[in-house]
Design a protein around this motif. Structure first.
Motif, PDB file in Angstrom:
ATOM      1  N   VAL A   1       2.467 -62.013  58.167  1.00  0.00           N
ATOM      2  CA  VAL A   1       1.560 -61.024  57.567  1.00  0.00           C
ATOM      3  C   VAL A   1       1.932 -60.802  56.100  1.00  0.00           C
ATOM      4  CG1 VAL A   1       0.789 -58.613  57.630  1.00  0.00           C
ATOM      5  CG2 VAL A   1       1.119 -59.865  59.753  1.00  0.00           C
ATOM      6  N   ARG A   2       3.208 -60.475  55.877  1.00  0.00           N
ATOM      7  CA  ARG A   2       3.629 -60.074  54.525  1.00  0.00           C
ATOM      8  C   ARG A   2       3.687 -61.265  53.570  1.00  0.00           C
ATOM      9  NH1 ARG A   2       8.647 -59.514  52.638  1.00  0.00           N
ATOM     10  NH2 ARG A   2       9.473 -59.824  54.727  1.00  0.00           N
ATOM     11  N   GLU A   3       4.168 -62.413  54.093  1.00  0.00           N
ATOM     12  CA  GLU A   3       4.453 -63.520  53.181  1.00  0.00           C
ATOM     13  C   GLU A   3       3.283 -64.495  53.017  1.00  0.00           C
ATOM     14  OE1 GLU A   3       8.663 -64.958  53.518  1.00  0.00           O
ATOM     15  OE2 GLU A   3       8.702 -63.486  55.139  1.00  0.00           O
ATOM     16  N   VAL A   4       2.303 -64.435  53.898  1.00  0.00           N
ATOM     17  CA  VAL A   4       1.179 -65.370  53.788  1.00  0.00           C
ATOM     18  C   VAL A   4      -0.168 -64.619  53.825  1.00  0.00           C
ATOM     19  CG1 VAL A   4       0.093 -67.461  54.701  1.00  0.00           C
ATOM     20  CG2 VAL A   4       2.567 -67.121  55.007  1.00  0.00           C
ATOM     21  N   ALA A   5      -0.446 -63.981  54.959  1.00  0.00           N
ATOM     22  CA  ALA A   5      -1.814 -63.486  55.221  1.00  0.00           C
ATOM     23  C   ALA A   5      -2.260 -62.402  54.243  1.00  0.00           C
ATOM     24  CB  ALA A   5      -1.914 -62.984  56.656  1.00  0.00           C
ATOM     25  N   GLN A   6      -1.321 -61.537  53.827  1.00  0.00           N
ATOM     26  CA  GLN A   6      -1.701 -60.460  52.898  1.00  0.00           C
ATOM     27  C   GLN A   6      -2.013 -60.997  51.509  1.00  0.00           C
ATOM     28  OE1 GLN A   6       1.161 -57.429  52.200  1.00  0.00           O
ATOM     29  NE2 GLN A   6       0.344 -56.124  53.808  1.00  0.00           N
ATOM     30  N   LEU A   7      -1.281 -62.044  51.124  1.00  0.00           N
ATOM     31  CA  LEU A   7      -1.408 -62.544  49.750  1.00  0.00           C
ATOM     32  C   LEU A   7      -2.676 -63.362  49.556  1.00  0.00           C
ATOM     33  CD1 LEU A   7       2.291 -63.587  49.111  1.00  0.00           C
ATOM     34  CD2 LEU A   7       1.101 -61.562  48.262  1.00  0.00           C
ATOM     35  N   TYR A   8      -3.113 -64.005  50.626  1.00  0.00           N
ATOM     36  CA  TYR A   8      -4.228 -64.951  50.504  1.00  0.00           C
ATOM     37  C   TYR A   8      -5.529 -64.281  50.025  1.00  0.00           C
ATOM     38  CZ  TYR A   8      -7.580 -68.519  52.088  1.00  0.00           C
ATOM     39  OH  TYR A   8      -8.600 -69.431  52.175  1.00  0.00           O
ATOM     40  N   PRO A   9      -6.051 -63.280  50.761  1.00  0.00           N
ATOM     41  CA  PRO A   9      -7.308 -62.662  50.279  1.00  0.00           C
ATOM     42  C   PRO A   9      -7.129 -61.973  48.935  1.00  0.00           C
ATOM     43  CG  PRO A   9      -6.483 -61.538  52.253  1.00  0.00           C
ATOM     44  CD  PRO A   9      -5.607 -62.714  52.042  1.00  0.00           C
ATOM     45  N   LEU A  10      -5.930 -61.454  48.680  1.00  0.00           N
ATOM     46  CA  LEU A  10      -5.688 -60.805  47.380  1.00  0.00           C
ATOM     47  C   LEU A  10      -5.888 -61.821  46.253  1.00  0.00           C
ATOM     48  CD1 LEU A  10      -4.610 -58.322  45.775  1.00  0.00           C
ATOM     49  CD2 LEU A  10      -2.338 -59.333  46.005  1.00  0.00           C
ATOM     50  N   ARG A  11      -5.296 -63.013  46.429  1.00  0.00           N
ATOM     51  CA  ARG A  11      -5.421 -64.035  45.374  1.00  0.00           C
ATOM     52  C   ARG A  11      -6.864 -64.517  45.243  1.00  0.00           C
ATOM     53  NH1 ARG A  11       0.445 -67.096  46.213  1.00  0.00           N
ATOM     54  NH2 ARG A  11       1.589 -65.194  45.644  1.00  0.00           N
ATOM     55  N   VAL A  12      -7.561 -64.622  46.366  1.00  0.00           N
ATOM     56  CA  VAL A  12      -8.969 -65.041  46.302  1.00  0.00           C
ATOM     57  C   VAL A  12      -9.787 -63.982  45.546  1.00  0.00           C
ATOM     58  CG1 VAL A  12     -11.059 -65.480  47.655  1.00  0.00           C
ATOM     59  CG2 VAL A  12      -8.875 -66.453  48.398  1.00  0.00           C
ATOM     60  N   THR A  13      -9.583 -62.728  45.890  1.00  0.00           N
ATOM     61  CA  THR A  13     -10.352 -61.661  45.229  1.00  0.00           C
ATOM     62  C   THR A  13     -10.036 -61.623  43.738  1.00  0.00           C
ATOM     63  OG1 THR A  13     -10.184 -60.395  47.256  1.00  0.00           O
ATOM     64  CG2 THR A  13     -10.931 -59.202  45.336  1.00  0.00           C
ATOM     65  N   MET A  14      -8.757 -61.808  43.412  1.00  0.00           N
ATOM     66  CA  MET A  14      -8.388 -61.773  41.990  1.00  0.00           C
ATOM     67  C   MET A  14      -9.034 -62.930  41.235  1.00  0.00           C
ATOM     68  SD  MET A  14      -4.490 -60.393  42.000  1.00  0.00           S
ATOM     69  CE  MET A  14      -4.460 -60.336  40.209  1.00  0.00           C
ATOM     70  N   ALA A  15      -9.099 -64.098  41.891  1.00  0.00           N
ATOM     71  CA  ALA A  15      -9.751 -65.253  41.247  1.00  0.00           C
ATOM     72  C   ALA A  15     -11.242 -64.949  41.069  1.00  0.00           C
ATOM     73  CB  ALA A  15      -9.548 -66.505  42.093  1.00  0.00           C
ATOM     74  N   MET A  16     -11.835 -64.340  42.083  1.00  0.00           N
ATOM     75  CA  MET A  16     -13.270 -64.050  42.035  1.00  0.00           C
ATOM     76  C   MET A  16     -13.592 -63.037  40.929  1.00  0.00           C
ATOM     77  SD  MET A  16     -15.414 -62.774  45.295  1.00  0.00           S
ATOM     78  CE  MET A  16     -14.832 -61.091  45.253  1.00  0.00           C
ATOM     79  N   LEU A  17     -12.707 -62.056  40.745  1.00  0.00           N
ATOM     80  CA  LEU A  17     -12.945 -61.033  39.718  1.00  0.00           C
ATOM     81  C   LEU A  17     -12.349 -61.444  38.368  1.00  0.00           C
ATOM     82  CD1 LEU A  17     -12.199 -57.761  41.762  1.00  0.00           C
ATOM     83  CD2 LEU A  17     -14.428 -58.651  41.104  1.00  0.00           C
ATOM     84  N   GLU A  18     -11.760 -62.638  38.340  1.00  0.00           N
ATOM     85  CA  GLU A  18     -11.140 -63.184  37.126  1.00  0.00           C
ATOM     86  C   GLU A  18     -10.078 -62.238  36.577  1.00  0.00           C
ATOM     87  OE1 GLU A  18     -14.238 -64.591  34.495  1.00  0.00           O
ATOM     88  OE2 GLU A  18     -15.325 -65.497  36.177  1.00  0.00           O
TER      89      GLU A  18
END
Ligand code: HEM
Length: 451
Positions: free
Chosen positions: A177-194
């Motif tokens: 959860v902490r080391e993979v799953a939580q980071l994934y959508p965060l990075r996607v959202t950050m890429a999407m919002l630039e």
């Protein structure tokens, strides 16, 4: 996580009941313990008794009024069919008239005192009704359409590969959860919002602060919150922090608009007038938060279930065509959004039962997803079900705006992970979030080998 429904019923001490009739004229009195379960974060963390309680409600009194000390009376909507019907009739069952998650009276009072009367500390699509809701939804509808999010696939795949490479380097074990799953959508959202990578820790901190207000370590008596006032205050503090982060971004996008999502929101015109700051910040906040925990939970919920059901893991590994089915089953099984609330605006008869104007309805997605009338063997994690029956993204006017993005993220993640995964097993004690609103694992220690 698995368990058959009769076993669950005997665990809770509730009598197994007759098959559900289509029309319940004399519903059975609801055992007092069930109301306590529905408002107990601890019950959502452990799930066995809660699922038995939902099964009892579906079978005996699916829309009965529940009264629990500290809460306004509410009606849990527990069957798949009733959840669909209430969601479909969004003109009658509104989202914004009262709190749209089940909160104790004290939290509601504090929220209203902080806002000058409104039960909502933010104003997102989730708290809106027509005519505002479709106007605001329209602003980003095109962005979140299936074809538009498909354009993000390359970037999403790069993010997924990066995290899976990181996983490979930690094969001795990790908290998935902490080391993979939580980071994934965060990075996607950050890429999407630039947003710049350097903001990752800050943004994660903001989201976690907001969720901390939901995921209370359970109180000893199992009630919804040890301190409802603190819950509302934390939520308010988190909203102000988000405002500090997003307001300058919106200002910049107003001065030099581009084609990006922030510019779409910053420069939106509603009814001839520019969108307000509060609404614009709330909009970005819901995009960042609604897509964070949910996708992470569905992915880690699936990994947990696959560890417990190695045959299902073998099945999907040997047939990549099943990955879209894995995605749907992950979301059904985990129910990352466990409930939302609606308020009846008139007296109505719903599936043969009377609902009065002003009644507060709890759409229990966790229950609808386990409805035995809608799914065969609903308490089994089973890849290959009819994908069109998924209720976990909601239904009707408020159906998840980010559903296509969420599915794409999950699809890409499993496409990248499964061919590289030799084996995976749980290596410690997994735990679910202790929240009546957000569902899914909060810790999932795993060991694995990558090919
Ligand atoms: C597995 C992942 C997800 C699940 C299970 C999920 C679930 C839901 C549910 C049940 C609703 C309906 C709430 C209601 O009827 O009141 C909803 C609405 C919403 N979701 Fe998601 N969601 C997920 C991912 C995402 C993502 C990735 C985003 C955005 C990036 C997102 C943004 C939203 C927004 C903005 C709404 C409000 C829509 C409206 O009220 O019109 N969600 N979601």
């Amino acid at each position: 996580m698995s368990g058959n429904a009769d076993e669950l019923l005997s665990v809770s001490g509730l009598p197994p009941g007759p098959a559900r009739s289509a029309f319940v004229s004399e519903p059975a009195a609801i055992p007092a313990g069930i109301g306590a379960l529905l408002v107990s974060p601890r019950a959502y963390a452990t799930q066995r008794e809660l699922l038995a309680g939902f099964r009892w409600l579906r079978g005996h009194n699916p829309l009965g009024l529940i009264e629990v000390e500290g809460f306004d009376p509410f009606r849990p909507v527990t069957t798949y069919a009733d959840i669909v019907e209430v969601s479909r009739r969004h003109d009658v069952f509104r989202s914004g008239d009262r709190a749209n998650t089940l909160v104790p009276k004290a939290t509601d009072r504090l929220a209203r005192s902080l806002t000058g009367g409104s039960p909502h500390l933010m104003r997102t699509l989730l708290q809106m009704d027509a005519p505002d809701h479709p106007r605001y939804r329209q602003i980003t509808q095109r962005w979140f359409a299936r074809q538009s999010v498909a354009a993000l696939e390359g970037r999403i795949r790069t993010i997924a590969r990066g995290l899976i490479d990181g996983m490979a380097a930690r094969a001795a074990g990790c908290d998935f959860v902490r080391e993979v799953a939580q980071l994934y959508p965060l990075r996607v959202t950050m890429a999407m919002l630039e947003l710049p990578d350097t903001d990752e820790a800050h943004l994660l901190g903001l989201i976690q602060e907001l969720f901390r207000s939901q995921d209370e370590a359970p109180a000893r008596d199992g009630r919804a919150s040890r301190d409802p006032a603190r819950h509302a205050q934390r939520l308010q503090d988190a909203v102000m922090e988000f405002d500090r982060y997003f307001a300058p971004l919106l200002e910049r996008a107003r001065r030099s608009p581009g084609d990006d999502l922030v510019s779409q929101i910053a420069n939106a015109v509603i009814d001839g007038r520019p969108i307000g700051r509060f609404e614009a910040v709330s909009y970005l906040m819901v995009i960042v938060t609604a897509g964070h925990h949910t996708v992470g939970s569905a992915i880690s919920g699936a990994i947990w279930a696959l560890c417990e059901n190695p045959d299902e893991l073998r099945k999907v590994k040997s047939d990549p065509g099943l990955v879209p089915h894995l995605v749907e089953e992950a979301v059904r099984w985990t129910a990352p959004v466990q409930h939302v609330m609606r308020t009846a605006t008139e007296d109505v008869v719903l599936n043969g039962r009377r609902v009065a104007r002003g009644d507060w309805l709890m759409l229990c997605y966790l229950s609808g997803n386990r409805d035995e009338q809608a799914f065969d063997a609903p308490d089994r994690f089973c890849i290959g079900r009819d994908r069109s029956r998924n209720l976990a993204f909601g239904y009707g006017a408020h159906i998840c705006l980010g559903q296509h993005l969420a599915r794409l993220e999950m699809q890409v993640f499993f496409e990248e992970l499964l061919p590289r995964l030799a084996w995976i097993e749980i290596s410690g004690v997994p735990r679910r979030l202790a929240s009546i609103f957000i569902g899914g694992p909060r810790a999932l220690p795993v060991k694995f080998a990558m090919l």
